[in-house]
Design a protein around this motif. Structure first.
Motif, PDB file in Angstrom:
ATOM      1  N   VAL A   1       0.762  -1.124   0.069  1.00 58.05           N
ATOM      2  CA  VAL A   1       0.046  -0.140  -0.027  1.00 58.05           C
ATOM      3  C   VAL A   1       0.874   1.239  -0.150  1.00 58.05           C
ATOM      4  O   VAL A   1       0.758   2.147  -0.772  1.00 58.05           O
ATOM      5  N   ALA A   2       1.935   1.084   0.678  1.00 55.93           N
ATOM      6  CA  ALA A   2       2.973   2.417   0.824  1.00 55.93           C
ATOM      7  C   ALA A   2       3.688   2.421  -0.215  1.00 55.93           C
ATOM      8  O   ALA A   2       3.691   3.713  -0.954  1.00 55.93           O
ATOM      9  N   ALA A   3       4.175   1.415  -1.084  1.00 57.79           N
ATOM     10  CA  ALA A   3       4.502   1.700  -2.197  1.00 57.79           C
ATOM     11  C   ALA A   3       3.837   1.968  -3.376  1.00 57.79           C
ATOM     12  O   ALA A   3       4.232   2.889  -4.147  1.00 57.79           O
ATOM     13  N   ALA A   4       2.401   1.663  -3.402  1.00 59.92           N
ATOM     14  CA  ALA A   4       1.818   2.271  -4.459  1.00 59.92           C
ATOM     15  C   ALA A   4       1.321   3.536  -4.296  1.00 59.92           C
ATOM     16  O   ALA A   4       1.162   4.571  -5.183  1.00 59.92           O
ATOM     17  N   GLY A   5       1.199   4.127  -2.964  1.00 57.84           N
ATOM     18  CA  GLY A   5       1.052   5.499  -2.794  1.00 57.84           C
ATOM     19  C   GLY A   5       2.157   6.262  -3.086  1.00 57.84           C
ATOM     20  O   GLY A   5       1.828   7.598  -3.699  1.00 57.84           O
ATOM     21  N   TRP A   6       3.441   5.843  -2.910  1.00 57.13           N
ATOM     22  CA  TRP A   6       4.701   6.697  -3.375  1.00 57.13           C
ATOM     23  C   TRP A   6       4.755   6.775  -4.967  1.00 57.13           C
ATOM     24  O   TRP A   6       4.882   7.677  -5.385  1.00 57.13           O
TER      25      TRP A   6
ATOM     26  N   ARG B   1       3.995  10.050  -9.951  1.00 52.60           N
ATOM     27  CA  ARG B   1       3.263  10.436 -11.152  1.00 52.60           C
ATOM     28  C   ARG B   1       2.528  11.547 -11.223  1.00 52.60           C
ATOM     29  O   ARG B   1       2.524  12.416 -12.224  1.00 52.60           O
ATOM     30  N   GLU B   2       2.167  11.964 -10.014  1.00 52.35           N
ATOM     31  CA  GLU B   2       1.462  13.324  -9.807  1.00 52.35           C
ATOM     32  C   GLU B   2       2.245  14.325  -9.733  1.00 52.35           C
ATOM     33  O   GLU B   2       1.863  15.645  -9.597  1.00 52.35           O
ATOM     34  N   GLY B   3       3.578  14.408  -9.661  1.00 55.95           N
ATOM     35  CA  GLY B   3       4.458  15.180  -9.579  1.00 55.95           C
ATOM     36  C   GLY B   3       4.826  15.919  -8.113  1.00 55.95           C
ATOM     37  O   GLY B   3       5.285  16.909  -7.977  1.00 55.95           O
ATOM     38  N   LYS B   4       4.149  15.005  -6.883  1.00 57.51           N
ATOM     39  CA  LYS B   4       4.346  15.537  -5.648  1.00 57.51           C
ATOM     40  C   LYS B   4       5.570  15.248  -5.017  1.00 57.51           C
ATOM     41  O   LYS B   4       6.305  14.395  -5.460  1.00 57.51           O
ATOM     42  N   ASP B   5       5.969  15.772  -3.976  1.00 57.99           N
ATOM     43  CA  ASP B   5       7.223  15.439  -3.345  1.00 57.99           C
ATOM     44  C   ASP B   5       7.138  14.201  -2.619  1.00 57.99           C
ATOM     45  O   ASP B   5       6.280  13.927  -1.818  1.00 57.99           O
ATOM     46  N   ALA B   6       7.635  13.287  -3.190  1.00 60.87           N
ATOM     47  CA  ALA B   6       7.484  11.921  -2.827  1.00 60.87           C
ATOM     48  C   ALA B   6       8.887  11.444  -1.960  1.00 60.87           C
ATOM     49  O   ALA B   6       9.139  10.036  -1.615  1.00 60.87           O
TER      50      ALA B   6
END
Length: 297
Positions: free
Chosen positions: A282-287, A292-297
């Motif tokens: 779940v954490a990996a999918a969220g990352w 992909r959305e260009g957020k700070d990951a």
């Protein structure tokens, strides 16, 4: 209506009674394919069929029939201890002949040698057929499933009979595709993978499960019957398709297969094993989603 592999008075009927609601009528069919075909046609709501024996192994008729024609999906399983009853006609006549299906006779061979050493043993097409033959006077006793006494007015000579005390048979309740049972934390997922004849293909399938820490509980091969060297692998694994870890593994299997058929995710009849954790998936999918959305990951 609920179809089951008959005739009446067998272990499959016993399993079907455990699945059925009080309102459901049980309908026996002569073969596993016939029972499943009735469900595919919508004539019955579901079918109960044997899939695996701890003594005799997998049931080839069920394995093959589940991969042919329209898909069916398992929604429940039952595991029954294999304990036989020895039934005879009422009265004090000696038992000189004992009849049953060859698999049943093999599982009570030592009991017969100890308790009915002088009786001739005769094979029949089913345990239920043996009970009917005793009623007709063809044999003196039958080795049958305990449920047979519901159907045949015979006397119980002995019950709870089995040479292998831990022998069990697993049964599936299958329906046409639809909503799946919710995950319980102790589930089983079954799939059939058809693969080509190439080096390392089985290792590739197993690696998809091992890399995700998924417990493989059964794998068996059957020829596709189309061409030499082409096989189907019947795979049972711990977990539910709704779990990220299992869904990810099934996607991996799909990449290696010429064809893959989902046979169901359903609660185990005998909960066991250690459920695989899904938090890291779940954490990996969220990352990945954040990247992909260009957020700070």
């Amino acid at each position: 209506m609920l179809a089951y592999f008959g005739p009446s008075g067998t272990f499959t009927e016993q399993a079907a009674r455990g699945f059925a609601t009080p309102q459901q009528e049980l309908v026996p069919f002569d073969t596993v394919p016939a029972a499943l075909a009735a469900t595919r046609r919508g004539e019955t709501e579901a079918s109960c069929v044997p899939v695996e024996s701890s003594v005799e192994g997998a049931v080839p008729a069920t394995m093959d029939a589940l991969t042919e024609d329209e898909p069916l999906v398992a929604v429940a399983e039952a595991v029954l201890p294999v304990r036989f009853s020895v039934l005879k006609r009422p009265g004090d006549e000696p038992v000189r002949t004992v009849a049953s299906h060859p698999h049943a006779l093999a599982q009570v061979r030592h009991w017969l040698a100890e308790h009915l050493p002088d009786a001739d043993v005769v094979a029949t097409t089913s345990t239920s057929a043996a009970a009917r033959a005793v009623l007709r006077g063809e044999f003196d006793a039958a080795v049958s499933a305990p449920v047979a006494v519901r159907h045949y007015p015979l006397e119980v000579l002995a019950t709870d009979v089995a040479d292998v005390r831990d022998a069990k048979t697993r049964f599936l309740l299958v329906r046409r595709p639809g909503p799946l049972p919710e995950p319980t934390g102790h589930d089983r997922t079954s799939v059939v993978c058809t693969v080509g004849d190439r080096p390392g293909v089985l290792a590739d399938l197993l690696a998809e499960l091992a890399l995700r820490g998924i417990n493989l509980t059964r794998i068996e091969s059957r020829p596709t019957k189309d061409r030499l060297g082409e096989y189907r692998f019947y795979v049972d694994l711990d977990g539910h398709v709704a779990e990220p870890r299992v869904g990810d593994a099934l996607a991996g299997l799909h990449r290696h297969c010429q064809q893959i058929r989902f046979l169901g995710s359903y609660p185990k009849a005998e909960p066991g094993g250690t459920p695989a954790g899904n938090d890291e998936f779940v954490a990996a999918a969220g990352w990945v989603a954040a990247v992909r959305e260009g957020k700070d990951a």
